[in-house]
Each structure stands twice: as structure tokens, then as C-alpha cells.
Design a protein around this motif. Structure first.
Motif, short mmCIF file in Angstrom:
data_model
loop_
_atom_site.label_atom_id
_atom_site.label_comp_id
_atom_site.label_asym_id
_atom_site.label_seq_id
_atom_site.Cartn_x
_atom_site.Cartn_y
_atom_site.Cartn_z
N GLU A 131 0.82 -1.22 0.00
CA GLU A 131 0.00 0.00 0.00
C GLU A 131 0.86 1.27 0.00
OE1 GLU A 131 -4.23 -0.79 2.02
OE2 GLU A 131 -2.57 -1.15 3.40
N ILE A 132 1.91 1.30 0.80
CA ILE A 132 2.78 2.48 0.83
C ILE A 132 3.47 2.64 -0.53
CG2 ILE A 132 4.82 3.54 1.87
CD1 ILE A 132 2.35 3.66 3.62
N LEU B 209 2.25 1.83 -3.41
CA LEU B 209 1.24 2.39 -4.31
C LEU B 209 1.08 3.89 -4.07
CD1 LEU B 209 -1.22 2.27 -6.28
CD2 LEU B 209 -2.63 1.72 -4.28
N LEU B 210 1.00 4.30 -2.81
CA LEU B 210 0.80 5.71 -2.49
C LEU B 210 2.00 6.56 -2.92
CD1 LEU B 210 -0.86 5.41 1.04
CD2 LEU B 210 -1.97 5.67 -1.19
N ALA B 211 3.20 6.01 -2.78
CA ALA B 211 4.40 6.72 -3.22
C ALA B 211 4.39 6.88 -4.74
CB ALA B 211 5.65 5.99 -2.77
N ALA B 212 3.94 5.84 -5.43
CA ALA B 212 3.87 5.89 -6.89
C ALA B 212 2.83 6.91 -7.35
CB ALA B 212 3.53 4.51 -7.45
N ILE B 213 1.82 7.16 -6.53
CA ILE B 213 0.81 8.17 -6.86
C ILE B 213 1.33 9.58 -6.57
CG2 ILE B 213 -1.46 9.09 -6.19
CD1 ILE B 213 -2.31 6.18 -5.61
N ALA B 214 1.97 9.76 -5.42
CA ALA B 214 2.35 11.10 -4.96
C ALA B 214 3.68 11.60 -5.48
CB ALA B 214 2.36 11.13 -3.43
N GLU C 11 8.66 0.63 2.18
CA GLU C 11 8.34 0.83 0.77
C GLU C 11 8.49 2.31 0.39
OE1 GLU C 11 4.44 -0.81 0.14
OE2 GLU C 11 5.05 -2.78 0.90
N LEU C 12 8.31 3.20 1.37
CA LEU C 12 8.55 4.62 1.10
C LEU C 12 10.03 4.86 0.86
CD1 LEU C 12 7.65 7.54 0.86
CD2 LEU C 12 7.76 7.73 3.35
N TYR C 13 10.88 4.27 1.70
CA TYR C 13 12.32 4.36 1.48
C TYR C 13 12.71 3.81 0.11
CZ TYR C 13 13.28 5.30 6.49
OH TYR C 13 13.37 5.84 7.75
N ASP C 14 12.09 2.67 -0.25
CA ASP C 14 12.41 2.03 -1.53
C ASP C 14 12.15 2.99 -2.68
OD1 ASP C 14 13.00 -0.25 -0.10
OD2 ASP C 14 11.07 -1.21 -0.47
N TYR C 15 11.00 3.68 -2.63
CA TYR C 15 10.68 4.63 -3.71
C TYR C 15 11.68 5.78 -3.73
CZ TYR C 15 8.48 8.21 -6.50
OH TYR C 15 8.26 9.18 -7.46
N LEU C 16 11.93 6.36 -2.56
CA LEU C 16 12.83 7.51 -2.49
C LEU C 16 14.24 7.17 -2.94
CD1 LEU C 16 11.52 8.81 0.94
CD2 LEU C 16 11.18 9.97 -1.24
#
Length: 427
Positions: A156-157, A159-164, A194-199
Motif C-alpha cells: 500500500e505504501i 502504491l501511495l508513493a507511486a501516486i504522490a 516501501e517509502l524508502y524504496d521509492y525515495l
């Protein structure tokens, strides 16, 4: 209808909405579907209430040009939010964590608002619908966006990172929250990270609390970090002066006296100071923002009710936040202490052991008279005479009517579904 065409319609509107009970005039209504409702059926009601257009995904409802037909309303809402966010090209800060997300978000917003025009998540609208709506509230006047992200399942995180598409991010902490969905504390760490992964994948900046070993470990091989904490090696160094009853700390040679209680809130304040420092907010403005912030919505509020003083922390609870609240309450040098704890939800197979762990702690530490409320706490093994169990709130209510409370210092903590703020009506 493609996203470019939809975006042109969105630009004619004042905002986006999903609830016919809260329609703004000339807004864009998204007819979302749920397990027990079909938003397409309410599209005409939204128009009557003042919406300019309605986004629907069933052809039979698209009866004129005010109805914008797409394949999937939810995916379209998310895609439009990303498209809009990228068009604005402003810095977006994302934050998640097991505890303290909303308080931290509010503190960051208070600090950054001293210099910038900000748009931040309202309340805790932090899921796959709330995040897109937050992004769509941003406009040409917005200089920095602040997006809170919540989750109770893996992916879920991400997905939200990919949106924002955040440029900056932070995790308040890793705790025992939503174990029913995450499975274990290891599952929590992986999901929140998952937020760290995106960043990291996109070479964005991460704010890291140097005093949290898990945060340090998860980011140890990444260079774009802005560190804060109690160590001299950090980018923003802070010092705890006191946490009782309110957090007082030192920053940049100045003493900041907050209106938040508990050591756990020191970390929330520290994040806001670090973010403010990074974005070049004047230290005296940071101090004023923190000192002026008053907690609301039953989050670490200190209230007076008759002759009683209450720490009202009943917005939500999990094993980590409940233990932190109890540790803080233990340190308070007050007479007439009394505790009200409600069940912790979404713990899955760990519910029995986690509730018993709280009871074991209470039996080993003298914290005053304890009231345990809810089916999970009612199942625990209690031997101490100072601890009472109530299976329902009604049973507690009857007890308090027979034994009125006065001249006491109370801690009230429980999951949102327990609605323990109702205790205030009984004092």
C-alpha cells in the motif's frame, strides 16, 4: 476519456470530491464503488448538489456531457492526482510510520507554513483515496505539499508513493501496528520501508532520526539523507530538557516549550524541526510554530474535567503506542493516578498475547487504579486487585456511575473503535 482531456475538465472545477454529502460548488465528483455501494448511482445527486462534472465508469449513467465516462473511477482518480502533481512540479514531502503520523504532519505543516504556502493532508485522509484527494487540493499557489500515508497491508505504501511522487520522505517509527495485515513486526518494517524504496530508487532525500536504530539500518547504504537527533554528528542536533508534563527541548541555542506530553512526542517534534531546518525556516519561527501547536482530536491532549486532569490519547492504539503512553504516565509525578485502556484492534493472531503483555506490565508496575475495557482485555489473566476488567463500555459506565471519580489524574488510551472519549461524559 484520456487523462489529458479529464485534466482540462478538472481545471474548470474548484476541487475534487467523493462524497455527495460534502459537495463543493463546481467540484469534480468521482463516483467510487465500495463493497456496499455504487457511486455511479449517486452521480446525479452530486450534480444537483452543485458538482460541475461527475466521473463515472458505467455507460448507462453517462447521460449527458456533465458525466465523464472512464474505465475505472478509482484508478482515474489516482492517475489524475499524479498527473496534476507532476504538472505543479512542487516539492512534496511524504511521511508514514506506525505511530505519530498525523501529529508529525501537523507539526511539519505548522513549521513550514511560517515561510511557505503549504497544502497538507486533512486529518488522517491518508489512504488510496485520501492521498489522491490531497494532491488534487494542491494548486498553483501551493509551494510545498505534505502528504501523510497510512497502510494496513503490504504494497500500500508503495502504491501511495507511486501516486504522490514525493521528493522527500520520512518514517516516524516502526511499531506493532496493524499486525493482522502485516503479520509481524518484520512485516511492518518491510511495508513501511516501501517509502524508502521509492525515495532511494528515485534518488530523493530522506529525513532520518539518528536515534532510531531501525531507521539508520534501513538507510545506511544511501547517501541522500538529512539526519537529526541527539548526536553531534547530525545535520540538526537537539537536546531533551524535559518531557513531563510537556516536552521541552533545546534547538539552536534556544529552549522550545511544546504543548505535547511524552518522550514519544519529542521524536515527532524533532522531525518537524529537522524539516524546517532543511527548508531554511528561521529558528525563531520554528520555535514559535512548535510552541503554538495545540494537539486536538484526542491525540495526547491534556484536559481538565471538573477536579480531574486527563491525558486524552484515545484516537488510536497499538501495542507500541500503548506501552509508550504507559511508560510516560509512569514517569509523571502526580497523585491519584488512574488508567483507562481500551482494546487494541487489527492485531490478528497476536491479539491475545499483546493484550496480556500490557496486563503483565501493569501488574509489574504500580501506576494506580486500572480499568481495562473490551473483549480482548476481558480475556486476559489478571491477579492484581488494582486492575478491573469490563467486557463492554456499558459495564464500565455503570461502574463509574456507582463510583464517581474526582481529584484524579487519568490516562485514557484505546483504539478508535473503542471511542473511549465517551469517558469524559461520565466524569
Amino acid at each position: 476519456m484520456n487523462i489529458e482531456q479529464l485534466y482540462q475538465h478538472f481545471k474548470e472545477c474548484t476541487t475534487a470530491c467523493t462524497d455527495t454529502r460534502k459537495i463543493d460548488k463546481n467540484s469534480l465528483f468521482f463516483a467510487l464503488k465500495g463493497d456496499n455501494f455504487n457511486g455511479n448511482e449517486f452521480a446525479s445527486i452530486a450534480l444537483e448538489a452543485g458538482a460541475k462534472y461527475c466521473v463515472v465508469d458505467e455507460k448507462r449513467y453517462a447521460i449527458d456531457q456533465r458525466y465523464l465516462l472512464v474505465e475505472n473511477v478509482l484508478e482515474t482518480l489516482q492517475n489524475l492526482a499524479t498527473f496534476h502533481r507532476d504538472k505543479l512540479a512542487i516539492p512534496v514531502i511524504a511521511l508514514t510510520g506506525s505511530n505519530g503520523k498525523t501529529t508529525t504532519k501537523e507539526l511539519i505543516n505548522a513549521v513550514l507554513s511560517k515561510k511557505y504556502k503549504t497544502t497538507a493532508t486533512i486529518g488522517n485522509l491518508n489512504n488510496h483515496i485520501g492521498v489522491p484527494l490531497t494532491l488534487l487540493r494542491m494548486n498553483e499557489a501551493t509551494e510545498i505539499g505534505i502528504v501523510e500515508m497510512g497502510a494496513n497491508h503490504p504494497k500500500e505504501i508503495g502504491l501511495l508513493a507511486a501516486i504522490a511522487h514525493p521528493d522527500y520522505g520520512l518514517i516516524t517509527n516502526f511499531g506493532k501496528a496493524h499486525l493482522e495485515g502485516f503479520g509481524s513486526i518484520e512485516g511492518v518494517i518491510k511495508a513501511k520501508s516501501e517509502l524508502y524504496d521509492y525515495l532511494m530508487a528515485n534518488l530523493k532525500t530522506i529525513f532520518v532520526n539518528e536515534n532510531d536504530p531501525l531507521q539508520v539500518q534501513q538507510t545506511q547504504n544511501y547517501d541522500k539523507v538529512f539526519k537529526f537527533g541527539l548526536r553531534t554528528s547530525t545535520d540538526t542536533m537537539l537536546e531533551i530538557i524535559n518531557t513531563q508534563p510537556y516536552v521541552t527541548l533545546s534547538y539552536n541555542g534556544s529552549v522550545i516549550k511544546s504543548q505535547l506530553t511524552g518522550t514519544y512526542n519529542f521524536n515527532n517534534i524533532a522531525v518537524a524541526i529537522a524539516v524546517g531546518s532543511y527548508f531554511k525556516i528561521e529558528p525563531n519561527h520554528i520555535k514559535n510554530a512548535i510552541e503554538d501547536y495545540t494537539p486536538t482530536n484526542n491525540r495526547s491532549q491534556i484536559l481538565k474535567k471538573g477536579s480531574n486532569t486527563i491525558i486524552m490519547d484515545a484516537y488510536n492504539a497499538n501495542p507500541t503506542s500503548m506501552m509508550a503512553a504507559l511508560e510516560n504516565f509512569k514517569q509523571l509525578n502526580q497523585g491519584g493516578k488512574m488508567i483507562f485502556l481500551g482494546d487494541m484492534f487489527e492485531l490478528g493472531k497476536t491479539a491475545e498475547s499483546e493484550h496480556q503483555s500490557i496486563v503483565d506490565y501493569l501488574e509489574q508496575n504500580e501506576l494506580g487504579k486500572v480499568h481495562l475495557i473490551g473483549k480482548n482485555f476481558y480475556k486476559t489473566n489478571v491477579t492484581h486487585s488494582n486492575i478491573q476488567k469490563f467486557e463492554t463500555f456499558e459495564a464500565l459506565k455503570l461502574n463509574l456511575q456507582q463510583h464517581p471519580i474526582k481529584d484524579s489524574f487519568l490516562l485514557i488510551k484505546g483504539s478508535r473503535g473503542m471511542a473511549l472519549e465517551r469517558i469524559l461524559e461520565l466524569l
